[in-house]
Each structure stands twice: as C-alpha cells, then as structure tokens.
Design an enzyme around this catalytic site. Structure first.
Site, PDB file in Angstrom:
ATOM      1  N   LYS A 215       0.858  -1.185   0.000  1.00  0.00           N
ATOM      2  CA  LYS A 215       0.000   0.000   0.000  1.00  0.00           C
ATOM      3  C   LYS A 215       0.894   1.235   0.000  1.00  0.00           C
ATOM      4  O   LYS A 215       1.823   1.335   0.797  1.00  0.00           O
ATOM      5  CB  LYS A 215      -0.878   0.019   1.262  1.00  0.00           C
TER       6      LYS A 215
ATOM      7  N   THR B 147      -4.710  -4.805   0.934  1.00  0.00           N
ATOM      8  CA  THR B 147      -3.939  -3.569   1.087  1.00  0.00           C
ATOM      9  C   THR B 147      -4.679  -2.606   2.015  1.00  0.00           C
ATOM     10  O   THR B 147      -4.060  -1.796   2.696  1.00  0.00           O
ATOM     11  CB  THR B 147      -3.664  -2.901  -0.278  1.00  0.00           C
TER      12      THR B 147
ATOM     13  N   HIS C 200      -8.726  19.913   4.884  1.00  0.00           N
ATOM     14  CA  HIS C 200      -9.374  19.152   5.942  1.00  0.00           C
ATOM     15  C   HIS C 200      -8.489  18.025   6.461  1.00  0.00           C
ATOM     16  O   HIS C 200      -7.904  17.263   5.694  1.00  0.00           O
ATOM     17  CB  HIS C 200     -10.697  18.594   5.430  1.00  0.00           C
TER      18      HIS C 200
END
Lengths: 280, 280, 280, 280
Positions: free
Chosen positions: D10, D55, D244
C-alpha cells in the site's frame, strides 16, 4: 477596517459517474469548484455563521446533483446546480462553478470496443531502458501511466482476515489502475514500434476480457498474454497501483447509490507488482 | 573510508526531431538519461578529472546521434548510443540509457490528416465556467492544455526592433503552443458536447491551414473560424503560450543542422492572449 | 468578427543574481512574467508586426534590468521595469508584471553562516527506508531535494576532451544541486532525529568548506565527512544532479556580465551518484 | 509462462499525529509505503486470495501503529511495523517500508513560539504583482502557499443546516490551510522586504492568537491585523483553502482516537476568500 469583498465555496470536488444503458457503460469524471457570493459578511466580521452554507454541504449537493442529473454533457448539470444554489439560499446572490473533465475512452478488447473497459484519453508515455556492458546488452521497452478502468467482472474476496481487516468481500467493484510496464527483448523484432504497440494492445485486451478476482490475478493474465502474443519478448514487469474508486454514500439524502456514483482517489493506493517470464 | 560505488551521467536531455519525407513531416520527441559506469574513482577521491567525460559532452553526443540516427523507432537509436560510449571511452565499463517519449499525432485539417500539423496525443482537458446571479446566466465551455505544433508556413518578421532586440527575422520556424480556450454561449446549442468538439476541430483546422506571420495572427484566425462555424457562440478567448523549440547548433561537430533537430523548452514562454467576438 | 481584447508578453523569465559585497554573497532568484497592453490590433487582425515588441526582446530587457537594478528588494526593480516599457514604447498603454521568488538562505558552515554557500529555504523532506526479512534488518534514513548552491571555490577542468566536447575549463563557476541522500545505520543511535540532523549539517559543512574540483569530488567529501561525524552510520549514498546556472550573455547590450547574472535551469542536468562506506 | 517475481503493498498512506504533552503540541506527518514479499503466487496465478493481506488492512495497520507508537522519531515506529508484518503473517518473508515526512515547525505568535500553531517548514514563495498605465501605478506584494495549522481554539458551529447538511457542529477541530495573500501598497515603505515580512508575521500572530469560529472569521482577523501593523498598506486579500484533516476512526480496532490521529487531505477543499481594506 472593513470587509471589502468576500466569496467562499468548495474546490476539488471529484465525481466519477457510471452511465449504464443496456449493459453498455459510459464514464464521466469531473472535478468541480463551486464559489458563492452573498451576504456572508457577519461570518467574517462577527463570527456569526448563520448565513454560511457549510462547504461540506456544497460538496454533498454536488454529489446529489451529479447522481441525479449528470449525463454525457457537462453544461446542463452545471447550470442546474447554479440555479439550485440561488433558489435554495436567499442569502446567495451569485454562483460561480468551474469544472474540469477527465475524459474516459472505450478500450478495444479482442478487436472491438468494450462496453465495460476504459482508458483515460491518450495519456501514455512510451519508455525504453537499455543497459550495456562489455559482455551484455539488455533492451527493455515499456509504457508509463496508462490509466485504465474496468467496470464489470471485477471482485475481491476470500482474502486473509484478521482484527485489522475491515474491508468486506465484494463481487462487484470498479477496478482502476495506472499501468506501468516494461518488457525485456530476447530477440530483435521486425519493428520495435509495432511490437510495442502489440504488447500494449494485448495487455489491454487481457485486462478487458478476463474476470478479475484481484489486481494480482489480472496483472498476471496481462503479462502472460503479452508473452504469448510477442515471441521476441522474454520477460515483462507490470506495476499496477490500485486507484480506489469509493462508492459515495447518499443514504443521508434518501438516495440509494446504485453503484453509479464514485469518488476517485489518489491516496492511499494499493501497490501491486509482478514479473512474468517464459518457462515453468 | 572508501568509495563503495559510483556512477554519473546526464539527465533530462530533450530532443525534438523532424523526420521529413516527401514534404510529409513526422515528429519524434524524447527525453534521454545517460548514466555511465567505469573507472572514475580518482575524480571522486583525488579531484582528478582526467577519466571524466563531461556531462555536457554526453548531452552533445546525444544531440549528434539524435541528428544522425534517430528515426521512428527509439530502440535502435538508443542501442547505437550505448555502443558508442563503450567503443569510444576505454574507461567506461557500462552504460544505462533511459528514454521517455512525448508522442505527437497528426492533426486533422479540413477533414484530412495534415502533413505538417501535430498535437500531443490526447492531453486535452475539457472545462466549463458558469456564472449566475439573480439576473444573469453566463455559460462558458473550454479546453485546457492542448499542445499543438506547426512545422511549415510559420514565420515572424518585421517586428519592432531596438537596442534590446537580438531575435532575427525568420520565415521558417516551428510554432508550438499549449492552447487553452474558453467560449461564451449566446444561445443553447442542440448538444454542448458536439458543439464543443466542433469548436476545437475548427480551431485546429484554422491553426493548420492558415499561414502564420505571428502567434497573434494565428490566434485571431482560430477564434474567427470558431465563431464562424458555431453560431451559438458569442465570444471566444484563447491563450497561446509560445513553447519555443530552439534549433540545436551542431556546427561545433561539423554538422549543419538542416532545420531538423530542436530543443523543446518550457521556459521562458511567449504569452499571447486574445478574445474574438461577433460584430465590428 | 472583431478583436474584443488582447494582451501579450513573456512568462517564466528566470534570473539568478549574485549580489556581492566585501566578499559576502547574497542570492536573489526571480521568475518574472511581463504582459503588455497597447495598440497591437493589426498584428492580430492583419498580420502586421510593426507595433509588436518581440517577446524575446521583453526577456532581454528583463535580463538587462535585472543586471543593473535588481537588489535585495524586488519591488523597486519591478516598478522601474514597468516604467521602462511605457517610456520606451508609445504603443504600450499598460504593463503588468508578476514575480515569484525562490528564497536562498545562508548555510551554516563549521558553526557560522557562510558568505558563499546557500540553500533554498526549508525545502527538505526527511525519508526512511527500512527492509526486513526473517534474518536481516536494514535501517536507512535520508533526505530528498535539499537544493544547495556554492558561489566560490568551485571549478571543473582537465577532464577528458574529444570532438564532442565544447565545455571550456573553468576555475570559477556556480555549483548548484538538489541533494538527495540515504544512510545505512550499522548501530542504533541514541536519537535518530538528532543523528539525522547531524548527518545533514555535516554534509552541508563539507559542501561549504571544501574546494570543489568537480561534483564528484564534493560528493565524496560530503559522504566521508558524514561517516566521520556519525559512528552509527556504515554507508551513505548521495545523488547530486547538477542544476546548471548559465552565465547570461549581455554583450549584445554593451554590458559585460561580471559573473553576476545567471539563468537557472532544470534541464538538462548533470547526474552524479556515489556511495561512501567505511573501510579501505 | 511463470510468475518470475512479485510484491505488493500500500502506498501513499498519510497520517498526521498530534503529540500533546502538558498542553504543548508537536505535529508529526508521514506518508508511508509498505511493500510485502512472500508466498502470494497463487493469488497471481490461480485467483486464490487466501494468502493475501488486503492492502486496506495494511493501511489500517499503519494507522493503528501510528496511533500507538509514532513519536518524534520516525525510525522506531517503522521498525516495529516491519516486525509486526513478519510476526503476524507466516506467509510474509520480507517487508519494505518507505516514509516521507512533512515537517511542521512552531509559529511565532506575539514574539514567542506557540504551543498550538504550526507551519510547514519553509515553503513560502514571495510574490509581487505590479500594474502600471499612463495614469496609474499599483504595487502589490504577497506570498503563496504558506501551509499553516492551528490545533486549539478552532471550531465551526451554528451554520445554516438543511437536508444536504451532514457536518456536525464542532468546538474542537484542526484548522489547516495553505495561505496565499496579496497586499496593495498605498505608500512607499522604508523597505519593502521588511514590511512584507512584518505583514506575514502579523498575519501568523493573528492566526495563532485569535479564537477561530470559522475560516472566514480567522481570515478577516488576519487581514485586519496586517492593516493595523503596516500603515503603508491599503488593502489585503487572502485566500485560505481549508485543508481538511479528518479524524481517523479506530473504533473497529477497539481504540478510541482521542483527537490524536488525522488523515490530511488535499481534496475536496473548502475555499475561503476575502479582502480587507481601510475605512468603514
């Protein structure tokens, strides 16, 4: 001091929509920016948020309208969206919306355009990598960054599960990846360019025609097909980052997202590599 | 302490080659990286450069070989280049070359593929920009980043000259630009998508078919043609940064560059804007 | 049809200026965009370039003014430049200039700020790379993209020369590079963060204090110094692309560029790598 | 054909951790890539996923370990993570982890380092924008891309709510933004550079010292403070995209995320603009 001017909104709202008709999919992807003008002054000058529509709400609204209105044309969707913000919110006096489209084209699979396989229009970079010493010459050709998407026959299930696993099994998901690949020539082809194109076409056909139980399996099938189609190639490596397309939850808005509207993401990415060679 | 390993070379060597045959051009653009291994240790450890081939020389060599050998296929050119470095320099034991290609495709002009007009394969981004107030709605559509190149019928001469001017007049230059454009709809078309495509095709045809005395003039012709072809459009703005392609000087190497090999650059850029509207 | 509005200019004009005072250098780097408004209509509509100041001339003018006027402050230089374009060219009615600065800071060498060594403010990315199998654990720490510049004590001479060589020997050049480095821990340090910082500081001190006969030699000295300063490190790799800063030729404008004004470039780049280890 | 080699993992797993001690925060941000080697062959060759750790699970594991182990040093966290994958999964034979850090530094507020306000080390770009016609000269200075974060005294509540609103009120959130600003000079300052620095310092002090009920309010306070501190400035515009930072949900793993571990995101972004001027 005074507030001379002000505007606010939401940028980089990404949506990927599947338009399915008679089993034939078309994909439409936009990045949307919405900016509002209106009587928001007291939010700036007095900390009073009552007139402020949260930017998160703007994003939700783009999603709901994309779900209900977005079709092949972009403009009617944007126009309706501007009307909505003015109709809905008396404090809004002006709306500005910008969109950018990522254009998806149909992939050719086994000689004909596939109803459910796509690539981003034209963004492929051909590469070579050649190494030579006094004794050895290795010629690799390749491509980088071919973004492809498969909207049917892709699932991922029956994997290892433990206490860190939250991903549910799925039999139906979008599979998107940015394919980079490199193949090693064992013999000189009649024409490198033609052979390279045949390698890519063959990989795309395999991507499109095989059922995908995992990116790993699809990668292997693509490599195998390339070797089978091009005898001059000895070995092929593929890297296929999984560009997750997340189903957008519309249930808070009383809509059931019927596998139609997705959030395309760049991070995090699954990262799948593999090399396929001749022999057993 | 000891030098454990070392390599050096030249990266980001860019070449753009015009392959002209019977008045029909084909363009080939590569970015090349060359890395050498060999007996360079004393340069690192003793400041002795005698075994070092300057990276500037590597660049010059890539240029000369691109001029003489580069054709439609990349691989034979790269293979010859690797051989050269080993043959020429006894201190070199290994060569690694990587290339990336920017693919140029032929533009369609007045319905047929042009022999001398090109675009970078597929890199166009459709855009919209819609503004709406309580009284007014303006719908703009557009594109961003359509890289195009014109290899004939382009010059630039008879401009203002003063003591800061060094640019000579030219009647024959490559004209390359990254077209961004936005057009304002005055009436709703039958189909935005089709109309947008017609606007782009019309601009490309004008780019390809008109003699270019300047980017300014070409820009105006493209805008005029778009307005003439699409009655729903009231106004069109174009931005055309001039992506200079510099003729590479090969005279130090006893070659006369016959308008064939160019250095494509990103900076600095000419920056040309204009808006064309209906009326007089 | 009519030309509704128009403007043109030159973007991405890069200049790097050395401000030397009493042997102490300061560097100032700008990217400049100049846009002119005026009576350029006939260039667009009639192919008449007589009112057009070539964008190449605009670039030359920026260079000459940067050479003569640019100091620590940006604004006075830009203001004078705008005045020049209006004063010089009656056809110009308005000028717009934008600049972006790349800020260079003084490097600390052997505990005090160096008069002739610099880094781009703050752009370093710490990295780690750890590999582990059932038998082995390797811990590497590193940095990526630390842009540094040396304005004295750097030359390159007495290298291999042949028919592809045009680069002259030089005893005085700017040396700029974007340092990436990775070091392998042989023992656990008291504190990784502190040790990593010491490695970087030591490399910068070596970069700044050693005479540079080549990037290769400087690289080796930097690696050696890091190993000497940090006993927990077994091996260190450095990659130092040579970011060439080209002396701008002002002789067409009757100015002798006294090693003061440079064009910073990104392509092509020299590409220098090396690994230094303990032992002999 | 055979599977010659394979790996997967990942990439681009982003985590932002708040390390709070005695009311003083420190921030640590990493992007992590995990790659595994092991007996995954049947996933590639037979569509059998039983040995595959999803992953997504890798990402969850990085999050849980970041929550529990990540401190000021990166390396111990990475080393433990590699050990975990080998200990937990017998099918794994090797682990490779790479990290890149985004370094956060403490902002100076009212002359002293703030316990709860931060900026990304050094990434500010000074800008100018000067326009001049025959009658008028306008001098603007500015900055672009100053990434700042506020970890206390920031909320967003009592905003307009409707059926498209899902965002809850919050009295405690991370506020992160990439500040771009431009100010118009009404009078010539003694020194542009010093004045520009004072404008930025003043804005950062206001960012850090004021309670934030919204980005809008914080923007206005920053603009007001700049005008108050620098009499030569007539007007100042600020653009503050809301970057954010999402609280990562660790409840599936029986951990209660105590406002400590966040996912920093680039898209979508709130988009807040405002201009503050002198007068009433």
């Amino acid at each position: 001091m005074k507030l001379y001017s002000n505007r606010y909104g939401k940028a980089k709202v990404r949506v990927l929509k599947k338009l399915r008709e008679n089993g034939i999919d078309t994909f439409k992807e936009l990045e949307v920016k919405v900016v509002l003008e209106g009587t928001f002054d007291t939010a700036y000058t007095a900390g009073d948020n009552r007139e402020i529509v949260a930017t998160d709400t703007l994003k939700n609204t783009v999603n709901v309208f994309a779900y209900e209105k977005l079709g092949v044309e972009t403009e009617p969707f944007v126009v309706e969206l501007t009307a909505h913000f003015l109709d809905k919110y008396p404090q809004v006096s002006g709306v500005e919306i910008e969109t950018e489209e990522r254009v998806w084209e149909r992939i050719t699979v086994d000689g004909s355009p596939s109803p459910t396989n796509f690539s981003v229009a034209g963004k492929v970079v051909p590469t070579t990598y050649v190494t030579r010493s006094r004794n050895q010459l290795e010629i690799n050709s390749g491509i980088r960054g071919l973004v492809i998407l498969k909207s049917a026959d892709s699932g991922f299930a029956d994997f290892d599960r433990d206490e860190f696993t939250t991903l549910p099994d799925t039999e139906d998901r979008l599979l998107a990846t940015s394919l980079s690949s490199q193949w090693l020539y064992g013999a000189k082809p009649a024409d490198y360019r033609e052979t390279n194109e045949r390698v890519v076409e063959t990989m795309l056909s395999a991507f499109g025609s095989k059922e995908s139980p995992s990116v790993q399996s699809t990668l292997y099938e693509m490599g195998k097909a390339a070797l089978a189609a091009c005898s001059e190639i000895d070995r092929i490596s593929l890297t296929m980052p999984n560009l997750h397309c997340l189903l957008i939850d519309l249930s808070p808005f009383q809509r059931q997202n019927q596998n139609t509207l997705f959030l395309p993401t760049d991070a995090p990415q699954g990262w799948i590599e593999g090399t396929v060679a001749r022999g057993e």
